[in-house]
Design an enzyme around this catalytic site. Structure first.
Site, PDB file in Angstrom:
ATOM      1  N   SER A   1       0.799  -1.225   0.000  1.00 19.20           N
ATOM      2  CA  SER A   1       0.000   0.000   0.000  1.00 19.20           C
ATOM      3  C   SER A   1       0.834   1.278   0.000  1.00 19.20           C
ATOM      4  O   SER A   1       1.635   1.504  -0.904  1.00 19.20           O
ATOM      5  CB  SER A   1      -0.943  -0.073   1.201  1.00 19.20           C
ATOM      6  OG  SER A   1      -1.788   1.020   1.261  1.00 19.20           O
TER       7      SER A   1
ATOM      8  N   ASP B   1      -6.593   1.957  -2.659  1.00 23.70           N
ATOM      9  CA  ASP B   1      -7.775   1.708  -1.834  1.00 23.70           C
ATOM     10  C   ASP B   1      -8.043   2.851  -0.851  1.00 23.70           C
ATOM     11  O   ASP B   1      -8.853   2.712   0.058  1.00 23.70           O
ATOM     12  CB  ASP B   1      -7.717   0.342  -1.126  1.00 23.70           C
ATOM     13  CG  ASP B   1      -6.607   0.239  -0.115  1.00 23.70           C
ATOM     14  OD1 ASP B   1      -5.794   1.182  -0.002  1.00 23.70           O
ATOM     15  OD2 ASP B   1      -6.540  -0.800   0.571  1.00 23.70           O
TER      16      ASP B   1
ATOM     17  N   ALA C   1     -10.881   7.999   8.511  1.00 24.66           N
ATOM     18  CA  ALA C   1     -10.492   9.365   8.181  1.00 24.66           C
ATOM     19  C   ALA C   1      -9.390   9.370   7.113  1.00 24.66           C
ATOM     20  O   ALA C   1      -9.307  10.266   6.281  1.00 24.66           O
ATOM     21  CB  ALA C   1     -10.022  10.085   9.440  1.00 24.66           C
ATOM     22  N   ASN C   2      -8.565   8.306   7.069  1.00 27.26           N
ATOM     23  CA  ASN C   2      -7.455   8.224   6.111  1.00 27.26           C
ATOM     24  C   ASN C   2      -7.911   8.006   4.661  1.00 27.26           C
ATOM     25  O   ASN C   2      -7.078   7.927   3.759  1.00 27.26           O
ATOM     26  CB  ASN C   2      -6.472   7.136   6.526  1.00 27.26           C
ATOM     27  CG  ASN C   2      -7.076   5.739   6.524  1.00 27.26           C
ATOM     28  OD1 ASN C   2      -8.017   5.464   5.784  1.00 27.26           O
ATOM     29  ND2 ASN C   2      -6.541   4.856   7.349  1.00 27.26           N
TER      30      ASN C   2
ATOM     31  N   ALA D   1      -2.007   1.640  20.811  1.00 25.40           N
ATOM     32  CA  ALA D   1      -0.816   1.070  20.192  1.00 25.40           C
ATOM     33  C   ALA D   1      -1.084   0.923  18.702  1.00 25.40           C
ATOM     34  O   ALA D   1      -2.159   0.476  18.309  1.00 25.40           O
ATOM     35  CB  ALA D   1      -0.504  -0.287  20.812  1.00 25.40           C
ATOM     36  N   SER D   2      -0.111   1.298  17.864  1.00 28.95           N
ATOM     37  CA  SER D   2      -0.253   1.120  16.421  1.00 28.95           C
ATOM     38  C   SER D   2      -0.294  -0.367  16.098  1.00 28.95           C
ATOM     39  O   SER D   2       0.349  -1.174  16.754  1.00 28.95           O
ATOM     40  CB  SER D   2       0.934   1.768  15.717  1.00 28.95           C
ATOM     41  OG  SER D   2       1.077   1.204  14.420  1.00 28.95           O
TER      42      SER D   2
END
Ligand code: 16G
Ligand code: MG
Length: 540
Positions: free
Chosen positions: A65, A286, A379-380, A504-505
Site C-alpha cells: 500500500s 484503496d 479518516a485516512n 498502540a499502532s
C-alpha cells in the site's frame, strides 16, 4: 499432494529465522526481501481455505500500500471479496512462524485435520500484485506452494487491491443469481463506467479533476478506465499525475493519499494551481483524499470523514425522495480518528446513527453489514458504502409513484453497482464523489462548508513496550496501563471541545496519540501533554 513435495518446495522459500511474523490489520507487511518464505506459507493457508470453502477461489494480494517502495506485503481475500476471517489470522501467523519445514508441514496437516478439510478435493487461488518489483518473486513463491498442494492458480498480475477483491467475488459468483460482474479487469472498468453513466442520469460533472496516483498501480489502472470513459457525455475531465511506475523508487514518495493526509498538504510536485480540484490515491488505490488550494485560505482537505458525510447525506436524501426511508436503516461507521465535527454533523444534522469501531477495515466493514445501507470510512480515506440484499431488492422492486421517485430509485440502484461492495476502492469512490457533486451541483467549497472540522493533531510516540497499551470502548479509552486513562481525562477536561485518546499502532512499533480541541493551539497543546503522559507510562 504429499508431505515430501511440500517440504521440497518449502526448502526453496525459507523464512528468515529469528523473526516473529504476525498477520496484522493489513496481512504480513515488511521489507520485501523478508517475504519470500512468508508468501510461500500464505499460499499453503490459501490452499486450505479454498478447500474449506468447497473449492471456491481465495484471493492473495501482494502489496504494501502506502509503505515505502522497498516494503511489500501479502494478505488473503475471502470468497465474497472481504478480508480473511479473523480466526484464520491466527492460523496464518502460526503457519508462517513454524520453525522448520517439518514442523510447517506438520502444522499444515494438523490444521487440515482439525478443520475437517478434505485435501484431496480441488482448491483454487487467484492473485494480484501492485507495481513493486519484489512482487514478481513473491508471486513465484506463491505459485510454488500452490503447485505443491495441487491448487489451481490464476495469476492476474498487476492489479489494484480493490480489483483483486472484485475479481475474487466475481469468480465465486459467476453463473449464479448473485453474479457480481464479469471475471476480468475489463469487466471491472465496464461495470464501473456503466454504473457511473446511469448514476449521473444525464447530469454532467463540472470542473476538471487532477488525480495524483502516488506513482503506484492506481496510475496505469485509472488510465485504463479513462480510455473507456466518455468524457464528453459525462463531463468528467481527468488529468492523471504521479503515474510513473517505471521508477519503482518513487512510489509513494512525497505524493499519494497517505502523504496528503498525514502532512496535511498537497504534493509538492506537480504543484496544484490555486482553485483546481485534486484528489490523491494511495499506493494500491484503496484510499482516496480530495483537496484544493484556495487562493485566499490555502490548502483544504476533504478526507474520509468528508467523503462519508457526503455519501450519507446524498443517500439519505435519495431514500427520502424514493419514499423508502422508513423501510431501510442507514448508518455511518467511523473510528475514533473521525473528526468530532463530522460525528456531530451525521448525528444531529443528518439524523443518522453513528457506530464507532476499532481501527482497521475489517471492523468497519463488519459493523456496516448490520445496516441496510452502511456507510463506512476511515479518516485516512479508506471506505465504501455497503448495500444489503434487502436494500438492492427494494430499489428494484418498489413501484415509483412519481418521476422523482423513479429517478431516486434508479440512482440508488446505480450507486449500488458503482460502489465497490467488497472493500474500499479509491477509483470507485472517486466516481461516486463526482456523481454526488454533479447531482447536488456543488463545488468543492460547497462540500467543505457542510461543517467545520475541529482542529486536531496526531502524534507518534515511541515507547519501551507498546503492548502495555490496551484499549476498550472502540479504542477510545485505555484500560492499561492502569492510571494512564485518568491522566488523559484530567488533561482533556481543561479544554473546550477537547477529546484525546492513545492506542498502540497495529502496523508500527509505536503508540499514536490523537487530540482535538476548539482551537489549533489547544489541540497541539493537548496532544503534547497526552504524549508526555503516554511516554511515561510506556516505559521510556
Ligand atoms: C492498516 C489498516 C487501516 C488502518 C491502519 C492503521 C486495513 C486493510 N488497513 O493499514 O485500515 O487505518 O492500518 O494503522 O485494515 P496503525 O494501527 O498503525 O495506526
Ligand atoms: Mg492502501
Amino acid at each position: 499432494m504429499d508431505r515430501d513435495t511440500i517440504i521440497a518446495a518449502s526448502k526453496k522459500h525459507d523464512i528468515v529465522p529469528g523473526r516473529v511474523y504476525k498477520y496484522g490489520t493489513a496481512g504480513f507487511r515488511m521489507s520485501g526481501e523478508l517475504l519470500d518464505g512468508v508468501t510461500f506459507r500464505v499460499g499453503l493457508l490459501a490452499a486450505l481455505r479454498s478447500r474449506k470453502h468447497n473449492g471456491q477461489a481465495i484471493g492473495v494480494m501482494i502489496t504494501a500500500s502506502h509503505n515505502p517502495a522497498v516494503d511489500n506485503g501479502v494478505k488473503i481475500v475471502d470468497p465474497m471479496g472481504d478480508m480473511l476471517e479473523q480466526e484464520w489470522e491466527a492460523y496464518a501467523t502460526n503457519l508462517v512462524n513454524a520453525p522448520s519445514h517439518d514442523e510447517l508441514v506438520e502444522y499444515f496437516y494438523k490444521l487440515a485435520e482439525t478443520l475437517k478439510i478434505d485435501l484431496a478435493a480441488p482448491g483454487k487461488v487467484i492473485a494480484g500484485r501492485d507495481t513493486r518489483p519484489s512482487g514478481i518473486t513473491l508471486i513465484t513463491a506463491l505459485a510454488d506452494s500452490l503447485a505443491a498442494t495441487n491448487t489451481t492458480f490464476n495469476d492476474y498480475k498487476i492489479l489494484t487491491t480493490p480489483q483483486l477483491h472484485y475479481l475474487t467475488r466475481c469468480v465465486n459468483t459467476a453463473g449464479t443469481p448473485g453474479a457480481y460482474g464479469e471475471v476480468s479487469e475489463a469487466g471491472y472498468y465496464n461495470k464501473l463506467l456503466e454504473a457511473f453513466d446511469r448514476a449521473l442520469h444525464g447530469r454532467k460533472v463540472s470542473g476538471g479533476l487532477t488525480v495524483d496516483c502516488a506513482n503506484g498501480v492506481g496510475g496505469p489502472k485509472l488510465n485504463e478506465l479513462l480510455k473507456r470513459l466518455d468524457s464528453q457525455k459525462t463531463g468528467l475531465q481527468v488529468k492523471v499525475v504521479n503515474d510513473d511506475v517505471l521508477r519503482p523508487e518513487i512510489l509513494n514518495l512525497d505524493c499519494g493519499a497517505d502523504f496528503v493526509k498525514t502532512r496535511q498538504r498537497a504534493p509538492p510536485n506537480p504543484k496544484p494551481a490555486p482553485g483546481d480540484r485534486w484528489c490523491s490515491l494511495d499506493g494500491d488505490a484503496d484510499r482516496l483524499i480530495y483537496y484544493w488550494v484556495d487562493p485566499e485560505t490555502g490548502f483544504f482537505m476533504l478526507d474520509g470523514d468528508r467523503i462519508a458525510t457526503l455519501a450519507a447525506s446524498f443517500i439519505a436524501d435519495l431514500s427520502r425522495s424514493a419514499g423508502i426511508d422508513h423501510q431501510l436503516r442507514i448508518g455511518v461507521i467511523q473510528t475514533a480518528y473521525a473528526n468530532g465535527a463530522s460525528t456531530k454533523y451525521v448525528e444531529q444534522h443528518l439524523q443518522l446513527p453513528v457506530v464507532c469501531t476499532p481501527t482497521g477495515v475489517k471492523h468497519l466493514h463488519h459493523a456496516a453489514c448490520s445496516f441496510d445501507i452502511g456507510v463506512y470510512f476511515e479518516a485516512n480515506g479508506h471506505g465504501t458504502v455497503l448495500f444489503s440484499p434487502t436494500a438492492i431488492q427494494t430499489f428494484k422492486t418498489k413501484a415509483p409513484q412519481s418521476p422523482g421517485q423513479k429517478d431516486a430509485l434508479d440512482t440508488l440502484s446505480a450507486l449500488a453497482d458503482l460502489i465497490n461492495q467488497t472493500v474500499g476502492d479509491a477509483i470507485s469512490d472517486m466516481l461516486m464523489v463526482e456523481v454526488i457533486l454533479a447531482h447536488k451541483g456543488w463545488t468543492m467549497k460547497d462540500w467543505a462548508l457542510t461543517y467545520k472540522d475541529l482542529p486536531n493533531r496526531l502524534v507518534r510516540v515511541e515507547v519501551g513496550n507498546k503492548d502495555l497499551f490496551q484499549t476498550t470502548d472502540a479504542e477510545r479509552k485505555l484500560s492499561h496501563p492502569v492510571g494512564c486513562q485518568e491522566e488523559i481525562d484530567r488533561e482533556v477536561r481543561k479544554y473546550t471541545n477537547g477529546r484525546s485518546f492513545a492506542r498502540a499502532s497495529g502496523t508500527e512499533n509505536a503508540c499514536r496519540v490523537y487530540a482535538e480541541a476548539a482551537t489549533r493551539s489547544e489541540a497541539d497543546e493537548l496532544a503534547k501533554k497526552v504524549a508526555v503522559n503516554v511516554r511515561e507510562y510506556g516505559g521510556h
